[in-house]
Design a protein around this motif. Structure first.
Motif, PDB file in Angstrom:
ATOM      1  N   UNK A 342      56.163  47.276  -8.901  1.00 62.06           N
ATOM      2  CA  UNK A 342      57.009  46.161  -9.317  1.00 62.06           C
ATOM      3  C   UNK A 342      57.757  45.564  -8.130  1.00 62.06           C
ATOM      4  N   UNK A 343      58.378  46.449  -7.302  1.00 60.36           N
ATOM      5  CA  UNK A 343      59.166  45.956  -6.169  1.00 60.36           C
ATOM      6  C   UNK A 343      58.292  45.309  -5.097  1.00 60.36           C
ATOM      7  N   UNK A 344      56.998  45.669  -5.079  1.00 57.65           N
ATOM      8  CA  UNK A 344      56.074  45.080  -4.107  1.00 57.65           C
ATOM      9  C   UNK A 344      55.496  43.751  -4.587  1.00 57.65           C
ATOM     10  N   UNK A 345      55.818  43.374  -5.802  1.00 55.78           N
ATOM     11  CA  UNK A 345      55.354  42.099  -6.337  1.00 55.78           C
ATOM     12  C   UNK A 345      53.907  42.100  -6.786  1.00 55.78           C
ATOM     13  N   UNK A 346      53.356  43.271  -7.080  1.00 58.29           N
ATOM     14  CA  UNK A 346      51.967  43.335  -7.517  1.00 58.29           C
ATOM     15  C   UNK A 346      51.838  42.788  -8.936  1.00 58.29           C
ATOM     16  N   UNK A 347      50.683  42.205  -9.242  1.00 56.30           N
ATOM     17  CA  UNK A 347      50.386  41.801 -10.611  1.00 56.30           C
ATOM     18  C   UNK A 347      50.093  43.038 -11.445  1.00 56.30           C
ATOM     19  N   UNK A 348      50.300  42.908 -12.760  1.00 52.85           N
ATOM     20  CA  UNK A 348      50.108  44.068 -13.630  1.00 52.85           C
ATOM     21  C   UNK A 348      48.659  44.522 -13.672  1.00 52.85           C
ATOM     22  N   UNK A 349      47.719  43.663 -13.245  1.00 47.99           N
ATOM     23  CA  UNK A 349      46.299  44.027 -13.277  1.00 47.99           C
ATOM     24  C   UNK A 349      45.767  44.494 -11.921  1.00 47.99           C
ATOM     25  N   UNK A 350      46.591  44.483 -10.871  1.00 42.83           N
ATOM     26  CA  UNK A 350      46.145  44.860  -9.525  1.00 42.83           C
ATOM     27  C   UNK A 350      45.787  46.346  -9.439  1.00 42.83           C
ATOM     28  N   UNK A 351      44.657  46.640  -8.816  1.00 45.81           N
ATOM     29  CA  UNK A 351      44.280  48.026  -8.513  1.00 45.81           C
ATOM     30  C   UNK A 351      44.929  48.443  -7.193  1.00 45.81           C
ATOM     31  N   UNK A 352      45.233  49.742  -7.050  1.00 52.10           N
ATOM     32  CA  UNK A 352      45.943  50.206  -5.857  1.00 52.10           C
ATOM     33  C   UNK A 352      45.361  51.535  -5.363  1.00 52.10           C
ATOM     34  N   UNK A 353      45.704  51.862  -4.109  1.00 57.21           N
ATOM     35  CA  UNK A 353      45.517  53.202  -3.558  1.00 57.21           C
ATOM     36  C   UNK A 353      46.899  53.796  -3.335  1.00 57.21           C
ATOM     37  N   UNK A 354      47.042  55.087  -3.619  1.00 59.16           N
ATOM     38  CA  UNK A 354      48.356  55.744  -3.526  1.00 59.16           C
ATOM     39  C   UNK A 354      48.249  56.953  -2.610  1.00 59.16           C
ATOM     40  N   UNK A 355      49.235  57.086  -1.718  1.00 55.11           N
ATOM     41  CA  UNK A 355      49.338  58.302  -0.915  1.00 55.11           C
ATOM     42  C   UNK A 355      50.786  58.777  -0.962  1.00 55.11           C
TER      43      UNK A 355
END
Length: 414
Positions: A342-355
């Motif tokens: 949310x704080x990064x401004x991503x869209x609710x449908x965006x895929x991500x990588x997490x570390x």
């Protein structure tokens, strides 16, 4: 005024904002044909039933010039039922990628509720409701040029309303026990026990058992009819209500309350659920106990917390196993990752990588959790990968609060 602004107008804006966000993403058309009410999911039928009960009561209050009653009815409906229950329970229905029948029903139901509320509250909140109505309905000049909603008896289901009220009550009691134990709702627990004497109440609770368990994050619910040796209840008289009727007998009544057995206390509690009252036989004459004439509480058991509210008692197992602890860590990670999205401004449908970067005991807990729940974390956050690293590898990854310190989590859009 500020309290009403926050409690009512602020709360009403939340489900509208939620609806508008996803409706615009999915291109929802309010004019799309609504499915038959009988075929909609139970949660939709419940809120529409409650909405029509509200319409009937609010219009009656307006006709009696009882503006305060009308306002409070609308506020309770919006805050307790729409925002805090219907939208919260149905969030995931709006997240799916395709506009299937269930998702369309969710949109149509919430749209119907919001439009109806804007009309019902227009006489007492004319500017806010006009803005809300015009933002929802195209081609209209003002909410004040349209008629009040009409009561539709055919969609009112009192049995369903009762069932959902029991679910809300049980959920509230378990969440209160969690707060007492200082165990937040993201940490799963294993079991609740609900003593049920009335067969109808048991049937109603069985029907909403899964809903309750999901809301309070508990794995299992057990319904029992006999609490002897398991839950110890206490009862004390309400001198204020009893004294008005049995003033001369109060000393005898107080003494009798101190000798009541667990079986009698359970019978008194059962009489409240049935509405029949309980007759206490005393030498000086019979005393009929009804709701409000007494207060029943329960003692905690080792490893359990117990709460009693009216005719309902619930015991919560607060023992946390290693597996429950690992799942709780996973839920905490999901919360932190969602906040970063949310704080990064991503869209609710965006895929991500997490570390995730953590050392020491925090790192060990997170590693153990990801070993079993990495797939769950990924599914809940739309992550294509979830990996663990050390703080030395974190670079400028954002710092997030964790336990008594902090860890770092890097979230990259794909």
């Amino acid at each position: 005024v500020d309290e009403v602004r926050r409690k009512f107008f602020g709360t009403l804006y939340n489900p509208y904002s939620f609806f508008a966000l996803y409706a615009n993403i999915d291109g929802f058309d309010p004019k799309s044909e609504a499915g038959p009410m009988s075929e909609r999911p139970e949660i939709d039928r419940w809120v529409i039933s409650l909405l029509n009960t509200l319409v009937k009561d609010v219009v009656a209050a307006y006709e009696d010039y009882d503006i305060t009653a009308a306002g409070r009815l609308i506020q309770d409906f919006v805050c307790d039922h729409v925002s805090n229950w219907y939208v919260r329970l149905g969030r995931k229905r709006f997240w799916g990628g395709t506009m299937d029948t269930d998702k369309l029903s969710a949109y149509q139901t919430l749209y119907q509720v919001l439009v109806a509320v804007s009309k019902l509250a227009a006489p007492i909140a004319p500017f806010f409701m006009d803005r809300l109505y015009l933002d929802l309905v195209e081609g209209q000049e003002s909410v004040h040029y349209v008629a009040m909603p009409e009561y539709d008896e055919t969609v009112v289901d009192k049995d369903l309303e009762e069932r959902m009220a029991l679910a809300q009550r049980a959920t509230s009691m378990v969440l209160a026990l969690r707060r007492k134990a200082e165990i937040n709702v993201r940490k799963p627990l294993s079991k609740i026990i609900i003593p049920v004497i009335d067969a109808h109440v048991k049937e109603q609770l069985e029907a909403v058992k899964d809903l309750i368990l999901n809301e309070v994050n508990v794995k299992e619910a057990e319904f029992i009819s006999d609490t002897a040796g398991l839950i110890t209840k206490k009862i004390k008289p309400n001198f204020k209500t009893l004294g008005k009727i049995y003033g001369k007998q109060m000393k005898e009544i107080a003494a009798a309350f101190g000798t009541l057995s667990q079986e009698v206390i359970s019978a008194i509690q059962a009489s409240e659920a049935s509405g029949t009252g309980y007759v206490l036989n005393l030498p000086s004459g019979d005393v009929t106990l009804t709701k409000g004439d007494y207060e029943i509480s329960s003692e905690d058991m080792p490893g359990w917390l117990v709460a009693t509210e009216g005719s309902m008692t619930i015991a919560l197992d607060v023992t946390i196993t290693d597996e429950l602890k690992q799942e709780g860590v996973a839920r905490e990670l999901i919360n932190r990752i969602q906040n970063l999205r949310k704080s990064s401004g991503f869209d609710v449908t965006d895929k991500i990588d997490v570390k995730i970067f953590a050392d020491g005991q925090d790192g060990e807990e997170i590693a153990a959790s990801l070993e079993n729940f990495a797939g769950y974390v990924a599914a809940q956050t739309l992550a294509l990968s979830v990996e663990k690293g050390t703080l030395a590898e974190a670079g400028d990854a954002p710092e997030v609060e964790w336990n008594d310190g902090s860890i770092r989590i890097a979230v990259a859009r794909k």
